[in-house]
Design a protein around this motif. Sequence first.
Motif, PDB file in Angstrom:
ATOM      1  N   ARG A  76       0.832  -1.218   0.000  1.00  0.00           N
ATOM      2  CA  ARG A  76       0.000   0.000   0.000  1.00  0.00           C
ATOM      3  C   ARG A  76       0.860   1.259   0.000  1.00  0.00           C
ATOM      4  O   ARG A  76       0.577   2.198  -0.762  1.00  0.00           O
ATOM      5  N   PRO A  77       1.935   1.343   0.800  1.00  0.00           N
ATOM      6  CA  PRO A  77       2.782   2.547   0.738  1.00  0.00           C
ATOM      7  C   PRO A  77       3.398   2.764  -0.654  1.00  0.00           C
ATOM      8  O   PRO A  77       3.591   3.910  -1.072  1.00  0.00           O
ATOM      9  N   ILE A  78       3.674   1.689  -1.371  1.00  0.00           N
ATOM     10  CA  ILE A  78       4.219   1.824  -2.726  1.00  0.00           C
ATOM     11  C   ILE A  78       3.149   2.385  -3.651  1.00  0.00           C
ATOM     12  O   ILE A  78       3.427   3.276  -4.469  1.00  0.00           O
ATOM     13  N   ASP A  79       1.922   1.906  -3.515  1.00  0.00           N
ATOM     14  CA  ASP A  79       0.821   2.443  -4.320  1.00  0.00           C
ATOM     15  C   ASP A  79       0.624   3.928  -4.050  1.00  0.00           C
ATOM     16  O   ASP A  79       0.415   4.722  -4.980  1.00  0.00           O
ATOM     17  N   GLU A  80       0.690   4.305  -2.777  1.00  0.00           N
ATOM     18  CA  GLU A  80       0.541   5.720  -2.413  1.00  0.00           C
ATOM     19  C   GLU A  80       1.690   6.544  -2.988  1.00  0.00           C
ATOM     20  O   GLU A  80       1.479   7.671  -3.456  1.00  0.00           O
ATOM     21  N   LEU A  81       2.894   5.983  -2.970  1.00  0.00           N
ATOM     22  CA  LEU A  81       4.046   6.669  -3.546  1.00  0.00           C
ATOM     23  C   LEU A  81       3.874   6.855  -5.048  1.00  0.00           C
ATOM     24  O   LEU A  81       4.161   7.931  -5.585  1.00  0.00           O
TER      25      LEU A  81
END
Length: 195
Positions: A68-73
């Motif tokens: 999820r943090p990668i998607d947000e990035l």
Amino acid sequence: MDSGRQQRRGNTRQRIQDVALELFSEQGYEKTSLREIAEQLQVTKAALYYHFKTKEDILLSLFEDLTRPIDELIEWGKEQPHSLETKREVLHRYSDALDGAAPLFRFMQENQATVRELSIGNLLKDRMLAMLAIIKDPDAELTDQVRCVSALFTMHAGRMALNEVDGAPEDKRKAVLEVAVDLVTLAHTGTRTHT
């Protein structure tokens, strides 16, 4: 009462994910059964099925939660100017996101054939292509495109390859990040000198 039930359900889901990832890493994905996961958790298969119907469902949920943090990035990066500063910031944030998902990426590295066959293989590929689009200029020379691909590869494989090298984990993470930033910087400035 309802929020307590939700919290317990969330905790059970997390416990299932943690135990499954541990077993997948120790025994391999193919050799781990839902029965073994249930036994390790000391729950019935029915209780496990309430949360996840298949091993792939467990793995997919792990992938979605930990990336999820990668998607947000990626979403953040798409909205930023295509500057060298943005690219460097993306790599720094990506390094942090990879740290948070380290157990999952370790599993994926060790089970590449299985990952390719499962839906998460395509999901990972999509994320890598999205990351590449952010750090690579659209009109980049082929050599500069290779530098950007190599930067992402370095972020992933460099961590695994350095496991056997002496040094503190944080020092290794910083070294990998430095090489990735150098590659993207060279690609960015290389594109500017060719155009």
